[in-house]
Design a protein around this motif. Sequence first.
Motif, PDB file in Angstrom:
ATOM      1  N   TYR A 242       0.861  -1.185   0.000  1.00 61.22           N
ATOM      2  CA  TYR A 242       0.000   0.000   0.000  1.00 61.22           C
ATOM      3  C   TYR A 242       0.904   1.244   0.000  1.00 61.22           C
ATOM      4  O   TYR A 242       1.968   1.271   0.624  1.00 61.22           O
ATOM      5  N   ARG A 243       0.469   2.259  -0.722  1.00 59.58           N
ATOM      6  CA  ARG A 243       1.205   3.530  -0.737  1.00 59.58           C
ATOM      7  C   ARG A 243       0.184   4.680  -0.630  1.00 59.58           C
ATOM      8  O   ARG A 243      -0.890   4.623  -1.214  1.00 59.58           O
ATOM      9  N   TRP A 244       0.608   5.775   0.150  1.00 61.80           N
ATOM     10  CA  TRP A 244      -0.221   6.969   0.313  1.00 61.80           C
ATOM     11  C   TRP A 244       0.490   8.150  -0.339  1.00 61.80           C
ATOM     12  O   TRP A 244       1.686   8.343  -0.188  1.00 61.80           O
ATOM     13  N   TYR A 245      -0.298   8.954  -1.083  1.00 62.65           N
ATOM     14  CA  TYR A 245       0.274  10.089  -1.799  1.00 62.65           C
ATOM     15  C   TYR A 245      -0.514  11.373  -1.441  1.00 62.65           C
ATOM     16  O   TYR A 245      -1.735  11.356  -1.270  1.00 62.65           O
ATOM     17  N   LYS A 246       0.259  12.485  -1.348  1.00 59.60           N
ATOM     18  CA  LYS A 246      -0.336  13.812  -1.222  1.00 59.60           C
ATOM     19  C   LYS A 246      -0.383  14.424  -2.602  1.00 59.60           C
ATOM     20  O   LYS A 246       0.639  14.473  -3.302  1.00 59.60           O
ATOM     21  N   ALA A 247      -1.563  14.887  -3.012  1.00 57.54           N
ATOM     22  CA  ALA A 247      -1.750  15.478  -4.328  1.00 57.54           C
ATOM     23  C   ALA A 247      -1.708  16.985  -4.182  1.00 57.54           C
ATOM     24  O   ALA A 247      -2.540  17.581  -3.509  1.00 57.54           O
ATOM     25  N   ASP A 248      -0.716  17.600  -4.796  1.00 63.92           N
ATOM     26  CA  ASP A 248      -0.562  19.059  -4.735  1.00 63.92           C
ATOM     27  C   ASP A 248      -0.543  19.566  -6.162  1.00 63.92           C
ATOM     28  O   ASP A 248       0.517  19.641  -6.790  1.00 63.92           O
ATOM     29  N   GLY A 249      -1.712  19.936  -6.680  1.00 58.51           N
ATOM     30  CA  GLY A 249      -1.815  20.296  -8.089  1.00 58.51           C
ATOM     31  C   GLY A 249      -1.512  19.046  -8.923  1.00 58.51           C
ATOM     32  O   GLY A 249      -2.133  18.005  -8.767  1.00 58.51           O
ATOM     33  N   GLY A 250      -0.560  19.118  -9.816  1.00 57.69           N
ATOM     34  CA  GLY A 250      -0.191  17.953 -10.636  1.00 57.69           C
ATOM     35  C   GLY A 250       0.904  17.127 -10.000  1.00 57.69           C
ATOM     36  O   GLY A 250       1.233  16.033 -10.501  1.00 57.69           O
ATOM     37  N   ALA A 251       1.472  17.595  -8.887  1.00 56.17           N
ATOM     38  CA  ALA A 251       2.569  16.879  -8.227  1.00 56.17           C
ATOM     39  C   ALA A 251       2.006  15.896  -7.224  1.00 56.17           C
ATOM     40  O   ALA A 251       0.974  16.139  -6.599  1.00 56.17           O
ATOM     41  N   GLN A 252       2.689  14.731  -7.099  1.00 55.27           N
ATOM     42  CA  GLN A 252       2.301  13.696  -6.148  1.00 55.27           C
ATOM     43  C   GLN A 252       3.495  13.406  -5.250  1.00 55.27           C
ATOM     44  O   GLN A 252       4.617  13.249  -5.725  1.00 55.27           O
ATOM     45  N   THR A 253       3.213  13.312  -3.939  1.00 57.95           N
ATOM     46  CA  THR A 253       4.288  13.093  -2.981  1.00 57.95           C
ATOM     47  C   THR A 253       3.927  11.909  -2.127  1.00 57.95           C
ATOM     48  O   THR A 253       2.831  11.865  -1.546  1.00 57.95           O
TER      49      THR A 253
ATOM     50  N   VAL B   6      -9.703   7.184  -5.460  1.00 55.39           N
ATOM     51  CA  VAL B   6      -9.924   8.553  -5.917  1.00 55.39           C
ATOM     52  C   VAL B   6      -9.240   9.508  -4.929  1.00 55.39           C
ATOM     53  O   VAL B   6      -8.940   9.164  -3.786  1.00 55.39           O
ATOM     54  N   VAL B   7      -8.998  10.740  -5.399  1.00 53.89           N
ATOM     55  CA  VAL B   7      -8.363  11.760  -4.536  1.00 53.89           C
ATOM     56  C   VAL B   7      -9.387  12.244  -3.492  1.00 53.89           C
ATOM     57  O   VAL B   7     -10.504  12.633  -3.840  1.00 53.89           O
ATOM     58  N   THR B   8      -8.999  12.185  -2.243  1.00 58.75           N
ATOM     59  CA  THR B   8      -9.856  12.638  -1.122  1.00 58.75           C
ATOM     60  C   THR B   8      -9.363  13.989  -0.609  1.00 58.75           C
ATOM     61  O   THR B   8      -8.168  14.157  -0.337  1.00 58.75           O
ATOM     62  N   GLN B   9     -10.259  14.938  -0.533  1.00 59.36           N
ATOM     63  CA  GLN B   9      -9.905  16.275  -0.035  1.00 59.36           C
ATOM     64  C   GLN B   9     -10.140  16.350   1.478  1.00 59.36           C
ATOM     65  O   GLN B   9     -11.219  16.085   1.979  1.00 59.36           O
ATOM     66  N   LEU B  10      -9.080  16.773   2.212  1.00 56.40           N
ATOM     67  CA  LEU B  10      -9.175  17.005   3.657  1.00 56.40           C
ATOM     68  C   LEU B  10      -9.458  18.500   3.871  1.00 56.40           C
ATOM     69  O   LEU B  10      -8.566  19.338   3.753  1.00 56.40           O
ATOM     70  N   ASN B  11     -10.685  18.798   4.100  1.00 57.92           N
ATOM     71  CA  ASN B  11     -11.129  20.208   4.124  1.00 57.92           C
ATOM     72  C   ASN B  11     -10.983  20.803   5.537  1.00 57.92           C
ATOM     73  O   ASN B  11     -11.939  21.066   6.224  1.00 57.92           O
ATOM     74  N   GLU B  12      -9.725  21.063   5.998  1.00 56.93           N
ATOM     75  CA  GLU B  12      -9.506  21.673   7.315  1.00 56.93           C
ATOM     76  C   GLU B  12      -9.319  23.182   7.152  1.00 56.93           C
ATOM     77  O   GLU B  12      -8.659  23.631   6.224  1.00 56.93           O
ATOM     78  N   HIS B  13      -9.889  23.968   8.086  1.00 56.87           N
ATOM     79  CA  HIS B  13      -9.659  25.421   8.101  1.00 56.87           C
ATOM     80  C   HIS B  13      -8.249  25.700   8.554  1.00 56.87           C
ATOM     81  O   HIS B  13      -7.732  25.067   9.470  1.00 56.87           O
ATOM     82  N   SER B  14      -7.634  26.676   7.920  1.00 55.47           N
ATOM     83  CA  SER B  14      -6.247  27.029   8.245  1.00 55.47           C
ATOM     84  C   SER B  14      -6.145  28.516   8.554  1.00 55.47           C
ATOM     85  O   SER B  14      -6.912  29.325   8.047  1.00 55.47           O
ATOM     86  N   SER B  15      -5.172  28.881   9.410  1.00 58.00           N
ATOM     87  CA  SER B  15      -4.961  30.263   9.820  1.00 58.00           C
ATOM     88  C   SER B  15      -4.419  31.087   8.657  1.00 58.00           C
ATOM     89  O   SER B  15      -3.659  30.590   7.808  1.00 58.00           O
TER      90      SER B  15
ATOM     91  N   HIS C 151      -5.203  17.305  -0.086  1.00 61.49           N
ATOM     92  CA  HIS C 151      -5.708  16.293  -1.026  1.00 61.49           C
ATOM     93  C   HIS C 151      -4.830  15.049  -0.925  1.00 61.49           C
ATOM     94  O   HIS C 151      -3.588  15.165  -0.956  1.00 61.49           O
ATOM     95  N   ILE C 152      -5.466  13.853  -0.780  1.00 60.70           N
ATOM     96  CA  ILE C 152      -4.716  12.611  -0.551  1.00 60.70           C
ATOM     97  C   ILE C 152      -5.412  11.440  -1.271  1.00 60.70           C
ATOM     98  O   ILE C 152      -6.630  11.478  -1.464  1.00 60.70           O
ATOM     99  N   PHE C 153      -4.576  10.416  -1.663  1.00 61.81           N
ATOM    100  CA  PHE C 153      -5.161   9.172  -2.215  1.00 61.81           C
ATOM    101  C   PHE C 153      -4.204   8.033  -1.866  1.00 61.81           C
ATOM    102  O   PHE C 153      -3.050   8.265  -1.465  1.00 61.81           O
ATOM    103  N   CYS C 154      -4.723   6.755  -1.996  1.00 64.96           N
ATOM    104  CA  CYS C 154      -3.888   5.580  -1.679  1.00 64.96           C
ATOM    105  C   CYS C 154      -3.784   4.666  -2.913  1.00 64.96           C
ATOM    106  O   CYS C 154      -4.597   4.735  -3.837  1.00 64.96           O
ATOM    107  N   GLU C 155      -2.760   3.819  -2.855  1.00 65.65           N
ATOM    108  CA  GLU C 155      -2.482   2.894  -3.984  1.00 65.65           C
ATOM    109  C   GLU C 155      -2.265   1.503  -3.399  1.00 65.65           C
ATOM    110  O   GLU C 155      -1.507   1.338  -2.439  1.00 65.65           O
ATOM    111  N   ALA C 156      -3.013   0.448  -3.970  1.00 62.90           N
ATOM    112  CA  ALA C 156      -2.877  -0.954  -3.526  1.00 62.90           C
ATOM    113  C   ALA C 156      -2.273  -1.774  -4.672  1.00 62.90           C
ATOM    114  O   ALA C 156      -2.621  -1.582  -5.842  1.00 62.90           O
TER     115      ALA C 156
END
Length: 727
Positions: free
Chosen positions: A135-146, A179-188, A164-169
């Motif tokens: 299993y692998r987890w990626y952060k989606a930042d625009g077109g970049a994946q980390t 699919v890409v899941t958005q973590l909608n947290e409020h930020s300062s 924005h995050i998604f996983c790979e099996a």
Amino acid sequence: MINNLSLLAEAPPAPTLTPPTLSVTEGQSVSLQCSAPVPCPSVPPALTWSSVPGPIEETLQQQQDGTFVKVSTLTFTAAPSHHDRDISCSAAYNRGSDSVPQVSAPLRPSVTYQPRNTAVSLRCSSDANPAAEQYRWYKADGGAQTLIGNSSVIDIKVSENVSHIFCEAQNELGIGRSVVTQLNEHSSARILPSSSCTGDSSQMSCVCEAEGNPSPQMHWRFSGISTNISITNEALNDMSVRSVITVKEPQWRDPVSLVCHSSNTRGSDTQTFTVPAFQRRGPPTNTRVTVSPSGPVAEHTDVTLTCSSEANPAVELYSWYKDDGGAHALIVNSSFAVLNIKASKDTTAFFCQSQNDLGTDVSAVTRLNVQYQPQSTTVSVTPRGPVDEHSNVTVTCSSEANPAVQHYRWYKADGGALSLIGNSAVLNFRASKDSSQIFCEALNDVGTDRSTVTQLLINYRPRNTRVTVRPQTSVREHSHVSLTCSSDASPAVQHYRWYKDDGGALTVIGNSAVLTMNASKDTTAVFCEAQNDLGTDNSTVTRLDVQYQPQSTTVSVTPRGPVDEHSNVTVTCSSEANPAVQHYRWYKADGGALSLIGNSAVLNFRASKDSSQIFCEALNDVGTDRSAVTQLLINYRPRNTRVTVQPQTSVREHSHVSLTCSSDASPAVQHYRWYKDDGGALTVIGNSAVLTMNASKDTTAVFCEAQNDLGTDNSTFIQLDVQCMCL
């Protein structure tokens, strides 16, 4: 001014943070003040906040001692990001070409807040056969994946960096992605590094960019900029905002701080942009007056006024003016900025005008704090008109003084004697004739002043009413006497009345201030009554010394009733006289003949029938008076007993004869007896005052006896001439 700044070279004064410590709760409004002393008001220090979480306002304040303090106020809403974060204020003093190290005051706030940055657990599941092995987890930042994890379950803290995050099996047959899941947290809100300022003396712009969730609000804070300003805001995306402040033709001598403040419901961020000084040619500005000494000055002491101005080119001419209640009087035109004067309470308002080739500028009016002792001290009275005695009166002491009058004293003036009656500016008391002359005294730290004596107009009923007599010495009865009634009264006496006192019975004898009358012994006790609208007052009784000759001369006898002859008798002569009787004389009246028998007021003698009629004579310097003749009642035994016969001629024997026995006696004779003398033998022949009998030759020698309580007396023998008839 350079000399003043040189004092800062060794030990620049440190700023002060208020409060010195800070403990708040998230969401609470916070206001921090940074204050630094200003040795030279024309060149105040620059105050800078090392961490600026909110807007800033700066002011220049004058203290009570005349010195100045620069105050920078930082306002923000407490957020978790401020907890244990260093906040400091630095002060930099500019002294021309020399540089002075900044001095600062630090503060580390304590902020309490609710739990945050809570961790989230994510599980990646997949339908695979054979089952997924990796299993692998990626952060989606625009077109970049980390890649951020490589297990089926991952624990992360949601932040603005992971939205924005998604996983790979993967199994041996291939790979499947979620699919890409958005973590909608409020930020300062936070300000981005792309923020900056650019420009020159024609136009300057500062760009402030910030991001946050929700999208932040933008605000600018600045000081020393008043015109030609524009601010624009634009949204870059759902979470980013750009704000631009533009100043056309910026003009300031010192660097200016522009503060960009970004905030949303989760927090705030602040960035300060320091803009260099811009100055263009123009007429003088910011003209001001400084005073030395800066504090209060005593009247008649030396004071130095300095006019300073911001000008390019430099000021060439200074004009000093005196402000007398709106009327401006030119004092001097000079190329020097300094004016030396003597402090005066009558000249306390000054201003200066600075001039260069491009124009002029006028300072605000500077008012000197000239101290002087109280002057023009006056008393005001309420009510102002005449007041009735014992009514309430309010007197107020007013005085021109600097510093203000600190103590008041009220005095009552009784001739040359002074009595302290109060010690406040306002004195309430009851009106009294004895407190009609008053004055007040005003005191401050410089000296003392007194008001003039104020004569209170007090109405009171007459008092001290008195009578004066002309002539003052004794007067003879029936001569002229003038009596004057005087009284102390306000308003003046309107009516007078004169009374004669006859042993408690009063009789009105006049109704004017002056009474002229003929002196009389019957009018020796008089007094006057004075009356005004408020009441009356009587004088004491005045007793006139009216001299008159003795009058009403009388004789009194002791004992008063009849007295036996030869017993002691006292007679007293009394007479009404002024002056008193000086001489007395006693006379015995024997028919028309007078015999002097004494010369004192009291006469003692033996009672005698021959001294039964007496009177006295009283004499003084004015004249003489005699009493009436007093008949003394003296008891004595019968005397001068005698017999009278009717008829007085010879009588015939056996004819009727009437004999009467009379005697001088007091009391009167009570018993009579008649005796016949027969050759020595006495025979009683009767016992009444009158004896009637037949004449007989055997009864020719008879006498009578008279008797009262004091004794008896016999008459002489009476030889009757009885003629007998012879046969």
